[in-house]
Design an enzyme around this catalytic site. Structure first.
Site, PDB file in Angstrom:
ATOM      1  N   LYS A 141       0.808  -1.098  -0.104  1.00  0.00           N
ATOM      2  CA  LYS A 141       0.158  -0.051   0.084  1.00  0.00           C
ATOM      3  C   LYS A 141       0.821   1.203  -0.052  1.00  0.00           C
ATOM      4  O   LYS A 141       0.598   1.902   0.739  1.00  0.00           O
ATOM      5  CB  LYS A 141      -1.052  -0.037   1.157  1.00  0.00           C
ATOM      6  CG  LYS A 141      -1.950  -1.144   1.277  1.00  0.00           C
ATOM      7  CD  LYS A 141      -2.884  -0.924   2.404  1.00  0.00           C
ATOM      8  CE  LYS A 141      -3.944  -2.283   2.092  1.00  0.00           C
ATOM      9  NZ  LYS A 141      -3.624  -3.551   2.565  1.00  0.00           N
ATOM     10  N   ARG A 142       1.916   1.415  -0.989  1.00  0.00           N
ATOM     11  CA  ARG A 142       2.721   2.510  -1.020  1.00  0.00           C
ATOM     12  C   ARG A 142       1.820   3.576  -1.729  1.00  0.00           C
ATOM     13  O   ARG A 142       0.921   3.445  -2.704  1.00  0.00           O
ATOM     14  CB  ARG A 142       3.903   1.971  -1.672  1.00  0.00           C
ATOM     15  CG  ARG A 142       4.877   1.254  -0.906  1.00  0.00           C
ATOM     16  CD  ARG A 142       5.113   1.748   0.617  1.00  0.00           C
ATOM     17  NE  ARG A 142       6.219   0.590   1.122  1.00  0.00           N
ATOM     18  CZ  ARG A 142       6.056   0.140   2.317  1.00  0.00           C
ATOM     19  NH1 ARG A 142       4.852  -0.128   2.881  1.00  0.00           N
ATOM     20  NH2 ARG A 142       7.016  -0.668   2.754  1.00  0.00           N
TER      21      ARG A 142
END
Length: 305
Positions: A105-106
């Site tokens: 989840k960058r």
């Protein structure tokens, strides 16, 4: 890369991804004891227990599932030793022929986003050498910062034939606090979906894009609407099983060709031995319980077609 994913899904007749999200509480006592005897009740001991737990599950299910999805936070909580186990897990899964979706989840901007993309999907230059770091096949990406945050990932997807899954409508109960808010006559998740379609058009790999999206199984009505908006984007669907999503909820996420979606189960697989249904396997047979849970899940999902 999405074509490789489709090939594996088709070959195994299993639109399923196993979430490798290990909590220490999931690890059977005999594995914890051995790791702690060798390394103490330390971060190193915890990481070793997680690694042995993962390896047992991977060995038990790699021939059944096309992909795995390790959630990096479950490894980062054990510091540097945990991150090292995340890397070992990614490498081992790829050795087994599995597609690896790094649930990281960058999402940032500019050089920061480019660095995330290089570290997880691409390569980095070290002196005269070109090195790969984590080297997942796909990762999950947060779109909150807009195109400035997404474009570096698109560049890597095209350069390295890798993929991303962009958060659109997540499965958690409070997701509606932001994602359901209406702007310009549309819910925010709908506006994000429009951008996913736009970004995805830049990264086509056959009839599907290397840019997919995340839409929770707990919102099948929204899934039906979003499926029509995103005909060429693969949907990663969390929320099956433990979070309340059922097989009958999943039909809207698939295209008429039977493709277009891959369903995730995490603790429903890796902690199956703790469920009443699989308790006969016990802690010693935790990996066999995980295998049976995968077999049951594949049968359940395929029953909707």
């Amino acid at each position: 890369m999405v074509q490789k994913l489709i090939e594996e899904i088709t070959k195994k007749n299993a639109p399923v991804v196993a979430g490798l999200d290990p909590m220490l509480s999931y690890v059977p006592e005999h594995i914890q004891k051995k790791a702690f005897d060798e390394s103490g009740e330390t971060l190193e001991g915890a990481a070793e227990a997680i690694w042995q737990f993962n390896k047992g599950i991977i060995d038990a299910i790699y021939d059944l599932v096309p992909a795995v999805k390790p959630q990096i936070a479950m490894y980062e909580q054990f510091g540097v030793p945990g991150v090292a186990v995340f890397q070992k897990t990614v490498d081992y899964c790829k050795e087994k022929g599995l597609v690896v979706i790094g649930d990281v989840k960058r999402g940032d901007i500019g050089s920061t986003s480019a660095a995330y993309a290089a570290g997880h999907l691409g390569k980095v230059q070290v002196g005269n050498s070109i090195c790969s770091a984590f080297d997942e096949d796909f990762i999950t990406v947060n779109p909150y910062l807009g195109s400035d945050g997404i474009n570096p990932f698109l560049d890597i997807c095209n350069k390295e034939d890798k993929g991303i899954f962009i958060l659109v409508k997540t499965s958690n109960p409070s997701s509606g606090e932001f994602q359901d808010k209406v702007f310009e006559g549309k819910p925010l998740y709908g506006l994000v979906a429009e951008k996913v379609a736009e970004w995805g058009a830049q990264c086509m790999d056959g009839s599907y894009s290397n840019v997919g999206c995340v839409i929770g199984a707990t919102y099948p009505g929204m899934g039906k609407v979003l499926r029509k908006m995103l005909p060429h984007n693969y949907i990663l669907v969390p929320g099956y099983g433990a979070q309340g999503g059922t097989a009958k909820d999943l039909k809207p996420y698939f295209n008429e060709d039977g493709l277009g979606a891959i369903i995730n189960s995490s603790r429903g697989i890796i902690a199956a031995y703790k469920q009443e249904k699989y308790q006969k396997f016990g802690g010693q047979g935790y990996a066999d319980a995980s295998r049976q849970a995968v077999i049951d899940m594949i049968e359940d999902i395929n029953s909707i077609f």
